[in-house]
Design an enzyme around this catalytic site. Structure first.
Site, PDB file in Angstrom:
ATOM      1  CG  HIS A   1      -1.930   0.964   1.358  1.00 53.40           C
ATOM      2  ND1 HIS A   1      -1.712   2.262   1.729  1.00 53.40           N
ATOM      3  CD2 HIS A   1      -3.262   0.850   1.134  1.00 53.40           C
ATOM      4  CE1 HIS A   1      -2.862   2.911   1.734  1.00 53.40           C
ATOM      5  NE2 HIS A   1      -3.826   2.077   1.381  1.00 53.40           N
TER       6      HIS A   1
ATOM      7  CG  ASP B   1       0.480  -2.398   6.187  1.00 51.43           C
ATOM      8  OD1 ASP B   1      -0.530  -2.648   6.865  1.00 51.43           O
ATOM      9  OD2 ASP B   1       0.453  -1.681   5.171  1.00 51.43           O
TER      10      ASP B   1
ATOM     11  CD  GLN C   1      -6.774  -4.857   3.743  1.00 54.36           C
ATOM     12  OE1 GLN C   1      -7.698  -5.675   3.866  1.00 54.36           O
ATOM     13  NE2 GLN C   1      -7.004  -3.576   3.564  1.00 54.36           N
TER      14      GLN C   1
ATOM     15  CE  LYS D   1      -7.468  -0.491   6.108  1.00 51.58           C
ATOM     16  NZ  LYS D   1      -8.100  -0.341   4.801  1.00 51.58           N
TER      17      LYS D   1
ATOM     18  CB  CYS E   1      -3.968   2.922  -1.806  1.00 46.40           C
ATOM     19  SG  CYS E   1      -5.298   4.085  -1.618  1.00 46.40           S
TER      20      CYS E   1
HETATM   21  N1  PMP Z   1      -1.774  -0.762   4.515  1.00 49.75           N
HETATM   22  C1  PMP Z   1      -2.682  -1.569   3.950  1.00 49.75           C
HETATM   23  C2  PMP Z   1      -2.256  -2.929   3.492  1.00 49.75           C
HETATM   24  C3  PMP Z   1      -4.000  -1.128   3.836  1.00 49.75           C
HETATM   25  O1  PMP Z   1      -4.904  -1.930   3.266  1.00 49.75           O
HETATM   26  C4  PMP Z   1      -4.356   0.155   4.296  1.00 49.75           C
HETATM   27  C5  PMP Z   1      -5.771   0.694   4.168  1.00 49.75           C
HETATM   28  N2  PMP Z   1      -6.336   0.497   2.893  1.00 49.75           N
HETATM   29  C6  PMP Z   1      -3.364   0.941   4.882  1.00 49.75           C
HETATM   30  C7  PMP Z   1      -2.094   0.446   4.979  1.00 49.75           C
HETATM   31  C8  PMP Z   1      -3.642   2.310   5.404  1.00 49.75           C
HETATM   32  O2  PMP Z   1      -4.521   2.247   6.478  1.00 49.75           O
HETATM   33  P1  PMP Z   1      -5.149   3.599   7.072  1.00 49.75           P
HETATM   34  O3  PMP Z   1      -5.685   4.349   5.885  1.00 49.75           O
HETATM   35  O4  PMP Z   1      -6.240   3.114   7.975  1.00 49.75           O
HETATM   36  O5  PMP Z   1      -4.075   4.315   7.776  1.00 49.75           O
END
Ligand code: PMP
Length: 408
Positions: free
Chosen positions: A124, A201, A204, A227, A365
């Site tokens: 991401h 990270d 997910q 999440k 993203c």
């Molecule tokens: N890393 C991953 C793998 C994600 O899926 C996401 C959210 N789509 C994020 C980071 C960022 O999370 P947040 O927007 O809640 O900070």
């Protein structure tokens, strides 16, 4: 065909029971954010109705009560993720802020010119850009770890990349774009052999029962409350105590200090050293309510239900003309990321929405992984949670056929 009582849990989520564009909502965008059970909503209302006060001030009863619930929430998170102590749980706004905190604090104090930071090709953006920012400041390099065709980190290629200049390996435990699970256990072992730190990270992974920080052996772990069926605006950075203790503060302000003087300021202990200002008290308590709710469910049956949804969706996909599933690794959470021949993902997403079905489309993203896969327009991602049903997957595939008739 599972023991999991899905109708019972669906009743706990008020948002699911509504019509969108005249059709019952089918919410398949759980990778973007999960829905909130009534008990989480109630916990927020209760806090603001009965307990609202600032924390760690100790001057009166409400403040004591708020502090007690706020710190109990931290302990619940610690227990949930297998942390040896609550002081290793730092409240942040979410995964993004957690990664930025480590990049800025650990990175600024530890990185030197010529150092290497490895992230995977499927990250991401929030696990790429913070590293690029600190690398530019320090003269370090951020390098992508290649993927296999199944959409996981290529372990052999990763092993080849490691040397003593690699100081940080930061990788998603689960890909948001594909749902594939990375071989993080092996990666941690390999990275530690060259003395690199490993940040996971977990954005997910956290809702799929994959997070046991001590067993994993990672150095840092990040996730977002929203999440995990909790509120937005609250998240966690977990770290090894000795690393957190050695790291300089990131933001300065109240809470994070021990004493302030113009002759010199000293800092509070962890976790407070990293929590400048009034924290997000209500949402931390809301997140604890979400975890308590999850812990009240049969986790084995829940996992089996999610895997059943994935297997069912994959079987339907195999029979769907022109559908290509992206991310074919056997190790996967309940996500179906796909393309449909001749159909633009964004167009399909719009036509599904018109039929009450919420999915995500595009690059999720994660532009570098889409580039790697040669998918300029990205994919359509249906991401399932335990409150989804086989019937909803049938609705998805019926809606895809309708959309196809319209588009082709
Ligand atoms: N890393 C991953 C793998 C994600 O899926 C996401 C959210 N789509 C994020 C980071 C960022 O999370 P947040 O927007 O809640 O900070």
């Amino acid at each position: 065909a599972s023991r999991f009582d899905v109708e019972k849990v669906r009743a706990d989520f008020p948002i699911l029971h509504q019509k969108i564009n005249g059709q019952p909502l089918v919410y398949l965008d759980n990778g973007a954010t999960t829905q909130k059970p009534q008990c989480v909503i109630d916990a927020l209302v209760h806090f603001y109705s009965c307990d609202n006060s600032n924390v760690h001030r100790g001057a009166h009863t409400l403040s004591d009560r708020a502090t007690e619930k706020f710190e109990a929430a931290r302990q619940r998170v610690a227990d949930f993720i297998g942390s040896p102590s609550a002081r290793q749980v730092i409240w942040t706004r979410g995964t993004t802020e957690s990664i930025n905190l480590v990049a800025a604090s650990w990175g600024r104090s530890q990185l030197q010119a010529g150092d290497r930071i490895l992230v995977s090709q499927l990250e991401h953006h929030s696990n790429i850009v913070p590293w690029q920012l600190i690398a530019a400041e320090k003269g370090a390099q951020v390098e992508p770890i290649p993927l296999t065709s199944a959409g996981q980190v290529d372990l052999a290629a990763f092993a080849q990349m490691l040397d003593a200049r690699v100081k940080m390996v930061s990788v998603a435990q689960v890909s948001n774009a594909l749902g594939t699970i990375n071989p993080v256990q092996e990666m941690i072992t390999l990275a530690h052999q060259v003395g690199a730190k490993v940040m996971l990270d977990g954005a997910q992974a956290i809702s799929h029962g994959l997070t046991q920080v001590q067993a994993l052996g990672c150095d840092f772990y990040a996730f977002s409350g929203h999440k995990l069926f909790g509120p937005t605006g609250i998240g966690v950075l977990w770290g090894k105590a000795e690393l957190l203790e050695a790291m300089p503060p990131w933001m300065g302000g109240g809470e994070m200090i021990e004493s302030v003087s113009f002759a010199g300021t000293t800092f509070n202990q962890i976790p407070f050293k990293f929590e400048a200002g009034t924290p997000n008290i209500a949402d931390a308590i809301g997140l604890a309510a979400a975890i308590e709710y999850l812990q009240s469910l049969d986790s084995e049956a829940l996992q089996a239900h999610e895997q059943d949804l994935l297997a069912y969706a994959q079987a339907r996909a195999a029979e769907c003309a022109g559908m290509r599933v992206i991310g074919t690794a056997a190790e996967k959470v309940s996500v179906l990321s796909f393309t449909l021949e001749g159909v633009n993902p964004a167009d399909l997403g719009m036509l599904l929405d018109q039929q009450g079905i919420a999915v995500r489309t595009g690059s999720h993203c994660a532009q570098p992984v889409m580039e790697f896969l040669g998918l300029a327009e990205g994919t359509v991602r249906a991401s399932f949670s335990f409150y989804n049903t086989r019937e909803e997957i049938d609705r998805l595939f019926a809606a895809i056929e309708k959309a196809r008739e319209f588009l082709l």
